[in-house]
Design an enzyme around this catalytic site. Structure first.
Site, PDB file in Angstrom:
ATOM      1  N   CYS A  79       0.824  -1.207   0.000  1.00  0.00           N
ATOM      2  CA  CYS A  79       0.000   0.000   0.000  1.00  0.00           C
ATOM      3  C   CYS A  79       0.865   1.267   0.000  1.00  0.00           C
ATOM      4  CB  CYS A  79      -0.976  -0.035   1.174  1.00  0.00           C
ATOM      5  SG  CYS A  79      -2.363   1.116   0.975  1.00  0.00           S
ATOM      6  N   HIS A 167      -3.913  -5.202   0.613  1.00  0.00           N
ATOM      7  CA  HIS A 167      -3.429  -5.685   1.903  1.00  0.00           C
ATOM      8  C   HIS A 167      -3.557  -7.217   1.984  1.00  0.00           C
ATOM      9  CE1 HIS A 167      -2.860  -1.842   4.029  1.00  0.00           C
ATOM     10  NE2 HIS A 167      -3.802  -1.410   3.202  1.00  0.00           N
ATOM     11  N   GLU A 169      -2.547  -9.054   4.361  1.00  0.00           N
ATOM     12  CA  GLU A 169      -2.605  -9.497   5.754  1.00  0.00           C
ATOM     13  C   GLU A 169      -4.020  -9.586   6.306  1.00  0.00           C
ATOM     14  OE1 GLU A 169      -1.948  -4.961   5.969  1.00  0.00           O
ATOM     15  OE2 GLU A 169      -1.488  -6.631   4.622  1.00  0.00           O
TER      16      GLU A 169
END
Length: 510
Positions: A79, A167, A169
């Protein structure tokens, strides 16, 4: 430790989550602020740049020193990190005309790219940014796109540098774990050697070397963190560990005696100190929640200091500090860079104690602490205990504290918690407890009118306590629990159930 992963934090709300996902791959990682890159990078095989609330176009945009990383270490920029590499290396980042937040699908993935091995077009990813990469940096090669984001992923030719605008995660990125595994295991060749057994062996050896024959004092709370820390230290130094378990009079019913026996059965050198009268005296007439916390903290320091100084030759104070405490104390956005949060059971020890600090769990997340405890054979009842506030029942009794109010709440709490266990609900709840309200309620018992206390029951589900939802407990369970409380606890004639979520409410009432 070798073969580590370095995560540079730019202030993203997801940074801790990146670390957790890396640890789930049995890979050790550390989070450092972007402006405090370790001088010695020899132990790091890979680097991850986090997201950020900042824009790379802003004057106050975080600027890391990547001179010893970019092109020299295998790196993944996420990001903000991806936008930073583009913006300051010949590319262009512009405000997005389309809101790029939430779920998206990769409709284009470049063939034969190792970062996307076993990830197919159409996979869902999670976007969270207001800027977008309009032009790739010098030598940039596009790897993936979505309908609205042309440069969702890229690499820099001639380097082991990769960047993504989504993202991996977060839960909503379907193949996020696969992408991180591709990057860390297959591309950076990081060994998956971070296991509970390895942690125990390494930590015990390090503790032996650090402490030697010195004595260590540890304040036990009965909670998971201090329990696991005590067993690690016990493995390393045996009887040179002196544990102090203080009864502040605000624990759950019979908890002091039962937990003290459990500790002794585990072979710990532990002393139980019943200071309940001292704490209740310190709380006399105190109603404000923060004033309660301060009174309890000060009383604990006094009791702990009395007991610690009675042990001759103590050099170290052990604390159950865990990694989120460490991370939160080292801000990536201008906060303190060296202050470690005081252990919640100690509340800030005075300088006059002059003890060196040892924190065997300071690099573990909560779930890792439990796994390490299980590896060492700690009973699952202790490891699975619900979180319990440091000030104990003092912040579950709204208003001033008296011995009678503590008695009432201990009895109510015991019925509630034992009922959860009986109905096989305890392990399905993250935290549960009862609250004694500062109001009386009219009731009828037999032919008599009563005017007695109201209690609220609280049960929530959560992963880390930052957010929480109330648990939809069975009506039959609530009915039985309410009847048992009203019939068995003198002084209570009404039971209510708290159905507030966090936010906007908090888990505890004070």
């Amino acid at each position: 430790m070798q073969n580590n992963v370095l995560i540079l934090d730019f202030g993203s709300q997801y940074t801790q989550l990146i670390a957790r996902r890396v640890r789930e791959l049995n890979i050790y990682c550390e989070i450092h602020p972007f402006n405090k890159v370790p001088q010695d990078l020899s132990s790091f095989k890979a680097v991850i740049l986090s997201g950020s609330p900042f824009s790379v176009r802003a004057e106050d945009a975080p600027h890391p020193d990547l001179s010893n990383i970019k092109g020299k270490k295998t790196m993944l920029a996420i990001c903000y990190g991806a936008q930073y590499l583009a913006h300051f290396n010949g590319g262009s980042v512009q405000p997005s005309n389309i809101r790029e937040y939430g779920r998206a699908k990769l409709n284009l993935i470049k063939d034969a790219e190792p970062l996307f091995k076993d990830i197919k077009e159409g996979t869902q990813v999670w976007m969270s940014h207001s800027d977008t990469i309009a032009e790739l940096p010098e030598r940039g090669v596009r790897l993936a796109s979505t309908v609205d984001v042309a440069n969702a992923a890229y690499r820099i030719d001639g380097e082991e540098t990769y960047a993504i605008q989504f993202h991996p995660e977060v839960y909503h990125t379907t193949d996020g774990k696969q992408l991180l595994e591709n990057f860390l295991v297959h591309m950076a060749k990081v060994e998956q050697s971070w296991t509970p057994a390895a942690f125990v062996d390494i930590t015990v050896a390090e503790l032996k070397e650090k402490i030697g024959n010195d004595k260590v004092v540890l304040g036990l709370s009965g909670g998971v963190d201090s329990t696991v820390a005590s067993i690690l230290l016990h493995k390393a130094i045996g009887k040179n560990l002196y544990c102090i378990f203080v009864n502040n009079g605000l624990l759950r019913k019979d908890e002091f005696d039962s937990v003290l026996h459990q500790y002794k059965d585990m072979g710990l050198n532990v002393k139980g100190v019943d200071a309940s009268a001292r704490f209740l005296d310190a709380l006399k007439g105190v109603s404000d929640p923060e004033a309660k916390r301060k009174a309890i903290g000060n009383a604990f320091i006094e009791v702990f200091d009395d007991e610690a100084t009675s042990i001759t030759g103590v050099t170290f104070l052990a604390q159950g500090t865990i990694y989120p405490d460490v991370i939160e104390s080292v801000s990536a956005t201008g906060g303190p860079s060296a202050t470690i949060k005081s252990h919640h059971n100690v509340g800030g020890l005075p300088d006059f104690m002059k003890l060196k600090i040892v924190e065997p769990l300071r690099m573990l997340f909560k779930d890792e602490v439990r796994r390490v405890g299980a590896e060492m054979g700690i009973h699952k009842e202790l490891l699975g205990r619900h979180p319990f506030p440091g000030p104990g029942l003092a912040i579950r009794i709204l208003g001033d504290i008296t011995a009678e109010k503590v008695r009432i709440l201990q009895e109510v709490d015991a019925i509630f918690i034992n009922g959860l266990r009986k109905w096989d609900l305890y392990d399905k709840v993250w935290q549960a407890g009862a609250i004694l309200l500062p109001v009386n309620s009219v009731g009828v018992m037999g032919d008599e009118r009563t005017y007695e206390k109201v209690v609220a029951l609280r049960a929530v589900e959560s992963t880390d306590g930052m957010t929480a939802d109330w648990v939809n407990l069975p009506y039959e369970f609530l009915q039985e629990t309410s009847n048992h409380i009203i019939n068995r606890v003198k002084g209570v004639n009404r039971v209510v159930y708290d159905i507030s979520s966090k936010p906007p409410a908090t888990i505890e009432w004070e």
